[in-house]
Design a protein around this motif. Structure first.
Motif, PDB file in Angstrom:
ATOM      1  N   LYS A 296      22.840 -13.959 -14.922  1.00 24.11           N
ATOM      2  CA  LYS A 296      23.794 -14.935 -14.399  1.00 24.11           C
ATOM      3  C   LYS A 296      24.035 -14.652 -12.924  1.00 24.11           C
ATOM      4  CE  LYS A 296      28.245 -17.114 -15.339  1.00 24.11           C
ATOM      5  NZ  LYS A 296      29.453 -17.137 -16.206  1.00 24.11           N
ATOM      6  N   ARG A 297      23.959 -15.680 -12.108  1.00 22.71           N
ATOM      7  CA  ARG A 297      24.119 -15.520 -10.662  1.00 22.71           C
ATOM      8  C   ARG A 297      25.593 -15.535 -10.292  1.00 22.71           C
ATOM      9  NH1 ARG A 297      21.865 -18.231  -5.489  1.00 22.71           N
ATOM     10  NH2 ARG A 297      20.527 -16.598  -4.682  1.00 22.71           N
ATOM     11  N   HIS A 298      25.948 -14.707  -9.308  1.00 19.16           N
ATOM     12  CA  HIS A 298      27.336 -14.616  -8.845  1.00 19.16           C
ATOM     13  C   HIS A 298      27.529 -15.421  -7.567  1.00 19.16           C
ATOM     14  CE1 HIS A 298      27.366 -11.405 -11.760  1.00 19.16           C
ATOM     15  NE2 HIS A 298      26.498 -10.694 -11.049  1.00 19.16           N
ATOM     16  N   ARG A 299      28.767 -15.475  -7.129  1.00 19.56           N
ATOM     17  CA  ARG A 299      29.062 -16.102  -5.843  1.00 19.56           C
ATOM     18  C   ARG A 299      28.647 -15.168  -4.716  1.00 19.56           C
ATOM     19  NH1 ARG A 299      31.964 -20.676  -6.017  1.00 19.56           N
ATOM     20  NH2 ARG A 299      33.018 -21.220  -7.968  1.00 19.56           N
ATOM     21  N   ARG A 300      28.405 -15.739  -3.553  1.00 20.66           N
ATOM     22  CA  ARG A 300      28.007 -14.949  -2.388  1.00 20.66           C
ATOM     23  C   ARG A 300      29.078 -13.927  -2.059  1.00 20.66           C
ATOM     24  NH1 ARG A 300      24.297 -15.656   1.821  1.00 20.66           N
ATOM     25  NH2 ARG A 300      24.926 -14.674   3.770  1.00 20.66           N
ATOM     26  N   ALA A 301      28.661 -12.682  -1.781  1.00 18.48           N
ATOM     27  CA  ALA A 301      29.613 -11.599  -1.546  1.00 18.48           C
ATOM     28  C   ALA A 301      30.417 -11.798  -0.263  1.00 18.48           C
ATOM     29  CB  ALA A 301      28.875 -10.260  -1.500  1.00 18.48           C
ATOM     30  N   ALA A 302      29.793 -12.318   0.772  1.00 15.83           N
ATOM     31  CA  ALA A 302      30.463 -12.538   2.059  1.00 15.83           C
ATOM     32  C   ALA A 302      29.592 -13.433   2.918  1.00 15.83           C
ATOM     33  CB  ALA A 302      30.724 -11.201   2.765  1.00 15.83           C
ATOM     34  N   GLY A 303      30.186 -13.943   3.994  1.00 17.11           N
ATOM     35  CA  GLY A 303      29.431 -14.776   4.920  1.00 17.11           C
ATOM     36  C   GLY A 303      29.107 -16.142   4.349  1.00 17.11           C
ATOM     37  N   LYS A 304      28.281 -16.888   5.082  1.00 15.03           N
ATOM     38  CA  LYS A 304      27.913 -18.249   4.687  1.00 15.03           C
ATOM     39  C   LYS A 304      26.422 -18.317   4.354  1.00 15.03           C
ATOM     40  CE  LYS A 304      31.416 -20.439   7.651  1.00 15.03           C
ATOM     41  NZ  LYS A 304      31.646 -21.389   8.774  1.00 15.03           N
ATOM     42  N   SER A 305      26.093 -19.242   3.476  1.00 16.20           N
ATOM     43  CA  SER A 305      24.699 -19.450   3.110  1.00 16.20           C
ATOM     44  C   SER A 305      23.917 -19.982   4.303  1.00 16.20           C
ATOM     45  CB  SER A 305      24.605 -20.440   1.949  1.00 16.20           C
ATOM     46  OG  SER A 305      23.259 -20.777   1.708  1.00 16.20           O
ATOM     47  N   HIS A 306      22.667 -19.484   4.453  1.00 11.94           N
ATOM     48  CA  HIS A 306      21.795 -19.971   5.516  1.00 11.94           C
ATOM     49  C   HIS A 306      20.773 -20.956   4.956  1.00 11.94           C
ATOM     50  CE1 HIS A 306      23.555 -17.075   8.231  1.00 11.94           C
ATOM     51  NE2 HIS A 306      23.265 -16.102   7.392  1.00 11.94           N
ATOM     52  N   TYR A 307      21.072 -21.490   3.766  1.00 12.04           N
ATOM     53  CA  TYR A 307      20.179 -22.468   3.146  1.00 12.04           C
ATOM     54  C   TYR A 307      20.962 -23.722   2.789  1.00 12.04           C
ATOM     55  CZ  TYR A 307      15.299 -21.401   2.477  1.00 12.04           C
ATOM     56  OH  TYR A 307      13.944 -21.250   2.678  1.00 12.04           O
TER      57      TYR A 307
ATOM     58  N   ASP B 243       0.812  -1.218   0.000  1.00  9.90           N
ATOM     59  CA  ASP B 243       0.000   0.000   0.000  1.00  9.90           C
ATOM     60  C   ASP B 243       0.847   1.270   0.000  1.00  9.90           C
ATOM     61  OD1 ASP B 243      -2.445  -1.438   0.111  1.00  9.90           O
ATOM     62  OD2 ASP B 243      -2.153  -1.737   2.266  1.00  9.90           O
ATOM     63  N   LEU B 244       2.165   1.106   0.050  1.00  7.50           N
ATOM     64  CA  LEU B 244       3.058   2.254   0.135  1.00  7.50           C
ATOM     65  C   LEU B 244       3.788   2.541  -1.174  1.00  7.50           C
ATOM     66  CD1 LEU B 244       4.718   1.462   3.601  1.00  7.50           C
ATOM     67  CD2 LEU B 244       2.719   2.907   3.154  1.00  7.50           C
ATOM     68  N   PHE B 245       3.919   1.512  -2.020  1.00  9.21           N
ATOM     69  CA  PHE B 245       4.697   1.659  -3.253  1.00  9.21           C
ATOM     70  C   PHE B 245       3.950   1.033  -4.424  1.00  9.21           C
ATOM     71  CE2 PHE B 245       7.536   1.533   0.358  1.00  9.21           C
ATOM     72  CZ  PHE B 245       8.373   2.623   0.154  1.00  9.21           C
ATOM     73  N   ASP B 246       4.305   1.453  -5.619  1.00 10.57           N
ATOM     74  CA  ASP B 246       3.644   0.943  -6.822  1.00 10.57           C
ATOM     75  C   ASP B 246       4.143  -0.446  -7.196  1.00 10.57           C
ATOM     76  OD1 ASP B 246       2.166   3.397  -7.324  1.00 10.57           O
ATOM     77  OD2 ASP B 246       4.100   4.259  -7.909  1.00 10.57           O
ATOM     78  N   ILE B 247       5.435  -0.687  -6.991  1.00 18.04           N
ATOM     79  CA  ILE B 247       6.025  -1.976  -7.345  1.00 18.04           C
ATOM     80  C   ILE B 247       7.044  -2.382  -6.285  1.00 18.04           C
ATOM     81  CG2 ILE B 247       5.728  -1.808  -9.847  1.00 18.04           C
ATOM     82  CD1 ILE B 247       8.578  -0.765 -10.070  1.00 18.04           C
ATOM     83  N   THR B 248       7.315  -3.673  -6.224  1.00 21.07           N
ATOM     84  CA  THR B 248       8.366  -4.180  -5.335  1.00 21.07           C
ATOM     85  C   THR B 248       9.272  -5.105  -6.139  1.00 21.07           C
ATOM     86  OG1 THR B 248       7.104  -6.138  -4.672  1.00 21.07           O
ATOM     87  CG2 THR B 248       6.826  -4.148  -3.324  1.00 21.07           C
ATOM     88  N   ILE B 249      10.523  -5.161  -5.724  1.00 20.93           N
ATOM     89  CA  ILE B 249      11.450  -6.170  -6.234  1.00 20.93           C
ATOM     90  C   ILE B 249      12.043  -6.866  -5.018  1.00 20.93           C
ATOM     91  CG2 ILE B 249      13.611  -6.635  -7.439  1.00 20.93           C
ATOM     92  CD1 ILE B 249      13.062  -4.297  -9.261  1.00 20.93           C
ATOM     93  N   SER B 250      11.792  -8.170  -4.890  1.00 20.39           N
ATOM     94  CA  SER B 250      12.374  -8.928  -3.778  1.00 20.39           C
ATOM     95  C   SER B 250      13.679  -9.551  -4.236  1.00 20.39           C
ATOM     96  CB  SER B 250      11.400 -10.008  -3.302  1.00 20.39           C
ATOM     97  OG  SER B 250      11.041 -10.873  -4.372  1.00 20.39           O
ATOM     98  N   ILE B 251      14.672  -9.509  -3.366  1.00 24.64           N
ATOM     99  CA  ILE B 251      15.998 -10.023  -3.701  1.00 24.64           C
ATOM    100  C   ILE B 251      16.721 -10.388  -2.409  1.00 24.64           C
ATOM    101  CG2 ILE B 251      16.970  -7.675  -3.701  1.00 24.64           C
ATOM    102  CD1 ILE B 251      18.923  -8.576  -5.892  1.00 24.64           C
ATOM    103  N   ASP B 252      17.529 -11.435  -2.435  1.00 18.10           N
ATOM    104  CA  ASP B 252      18.308 -11.820  -1.259  1.00 18.10           C
ATOM    105  C   ASP B 252      19.452 -10.831  -1.045  1.00 18.10           C
ATOM    106  OD1 ASP B 252      16.700 -13.978  -0.775  1.00 18.10           O
ATOM    107  OD2 ASP B 252      17.984 -15.407  -1.821  1.00 18.10           O
ATOM    108  N   CYS B 253      19.926 -10.747   0.197  1.00 24.77           N
ATOM    109  CA  CYS B 253      20.918  -9.729   0.533  1.00 24.77           C
ATOM    110  C   CYS B 253      22.353 -10.197   0.317  1.00 24.77           C
ATOM    111  CB  CYS B 253      20.747  -9.270   1.980  1.00 24.77           C
ATOM    112  SG  CYS B 253      21.226 -10.506   3.195  1.00 24.77           S
ATOM    113  N   ASP B 254      22.552 -11.422  -0.198  1.00 26.91           N
ATOM    114  CA  ASP B 254      23.905 -11.972  -0.305  1.00 26.91           C
ATOM    115  C   ASP B 254      24.674 -11.490  -1.521  1.00 26.91           C
ATOM    116  OD1 ASP B 254      22.593 -13.354  -2.318  1.00 26.91           O
ATOM    117  OD2 ASP B 254      22.528 -15.244  -1.209  1.00 26.91           O
ATOM    118  N   GLY B 255      24.044 -10.710  -2.399  1.00 24.67           N
ATOM    119  CA  GLY B 255      24.757 -10.161  -3.555  1.00 24.67           C
ATOM    120  C   GLY B 255      24.911 -11.128  -4.709  1.00 24.67           C
ATOM    121  N   GLN B 256      24.274 -12.280  -4.677  1.00 26.83           N
ATOM    122  CA  GLN B 256      24.417 -13.257  -5.744  1.00 26.83           C
ATOM    123  C   GLN B 256      23.581 -12.925  -6.978  1.00 26.83           C
ATOM    124  OE1 GLN B 256      23.994 -16.972  -3.001  1.00 26.83           O
ATOM    125  NE2 GLN B 256      25.369 -17.589  -4.637  1.00 26.83           N
TER     126      GLN B 256
END
Length: 327
Positions: free
Chosen positions: A210-221, A100-113
């Motif tokens: 094309k997906r990249h490698r995780r920018a930092a940290g470990k995968s939680h999946y 209700d606040l925005f016209d569109i959303t883009i969901s994306i994981d925070c790992d930079g992949q």
């Protein structure tokens, strides 16, 4: 692309980013997300009031403190769940907060992949009239054999079971506010967004990246969580496993009937030989089938039990902003 009606207005965008114990990766990827947002604003693809919405999934590290610090920027806001509720519920919380606040959303994981440049194509597709734009991986060359095989097998299995999912699409997608308001009418507790979004219908298309490698940290999946998500997706979207169990039961019953006839014939002909091998094999086979079927049916019964409770799918405990200020 199919012919759909062009849009002339500049949309307000919320980039929804779920986070769980991401204190290592957030300082690395947050500037990248902000840079992409400001780039889209500078090129008049999205409205100046667009922002990044971080959703903390009850992290046990310093993730929420980092989000609060990032929220000092006018283009960043954050919400926090009262406890850890899982990736799908966290994404849903962010989408429902933004609908209700925005016209569109883009969901994306925070790992930079996920490739941030795909956002440009997503927004362009929305401006061309599409309500949903799926981010689809063009290849899985960077995955090891095990992950690539299991992931692709999952999508093929989902299709075989009758679930409508986009092959090699995870949770990187653009959804319009119109679609989100319709998704809000889906009340089920067991959430699998990759299957729910296509169920809503509306004009959709895909962009490939094309997906990249995780920018930092470990995968939680890890593998266990991936298998759990896959099973949740199957049981949430398709009743075909139940039908398969029925067919399997009929097949085993038919084989058992044939076996009984054969045993009676052998007995009447005096050709029976006492032994334990055949008995053990038959008992083990039927016992295994029964346990498997009982387990699958139990999963469905358990989901029905949770659905009848109608518990909230997420609870927001903190915000870095006042909703009234954005309305």
């Amino acid at each position: 692309m199919e012919h759909v009606e062009m849009r002339n207005t500049i949309p307000a965008l919320a980039i929804v980013i779920p986070c769980f114990n991401e204190e290592e990766v957030l300082p690395v990827t947050a500037p990248l997300f902000l840079g992409k947002l400001k780039s889209l604003i500078a090129r008049n693809k999205i409205a100046p009031e667009s922002c990044i919405l971080y959703v903390d999934d009850g992290s046990r590290d310093r993730t929420w403190q980092i989000i609060r610090r990032l929220a000092k920027d006018a283009h960043i806001i954050g919400i926090r769940q009262s406890r850890n509720r899982g990736h799908q519920n966290t994404v849903l919380a962010g989408l429902m907060e933004a609908k209700d606040l925005f016209d569109i959303t883009i969901s994306i994981d925070c790992d930079g992949q996920d490739d941030l440049d795909a956002m440009d194509q997503m927004v362009d597709a929305y401006l061309h009239g599409y309500e949903v734009v799926y981010g689809v991986r063009s290849s899985r060359d960077e995955d090891n054999f095990c992950k690539r095989f299991t992931a692709e097998a999952f999508y093929r299995l989902m299709k075989l079971l009758g679930a409508e999912v986009v092959f090699n699409h995870a949770d990187y997608r653009l959804i319009s506010g119109r679609v989100l308001r319709e998704l809000a009418e889906f009340k089920e507790v067991n959430i699998f967004l990759r299957g729910l979004v296509p169920l809503a219908g509306f004009e959709s298309t895909s962009v490939y990246y094309k997906r990249h490698r995780r920018a930092a940290g470990k995968s939680h999946y890890p593998l266990g969580k991936m298998l759990g998500l896959a099973f949740d997706g199957i049981t949430s979207l398709s009743a075909r496993p139940i039908h398969t169990i029925t067919s399997m039961g009929l097949m085993v019953s038919a084989l058992s009937f044939v076996m009984i006839v054969w045993i009676v014939v052998c007995f009447c002909m005096g050709r029976t030989v006492q032994g334990w091998a055949s008995t053990c094999v038959i008992a083990s086979f039927i016992g295994g089938i029964q346990l498997l079927c009982t387990g699958v049916i139990g999963e469905y019964v358990g989901k029905i039990y949770l659905e009848t409770k109608a518990r909230p799918r997420y609870i927001i405990s903190e915000r870095t902003f006042e909703r009234e200020d954005l309305l």
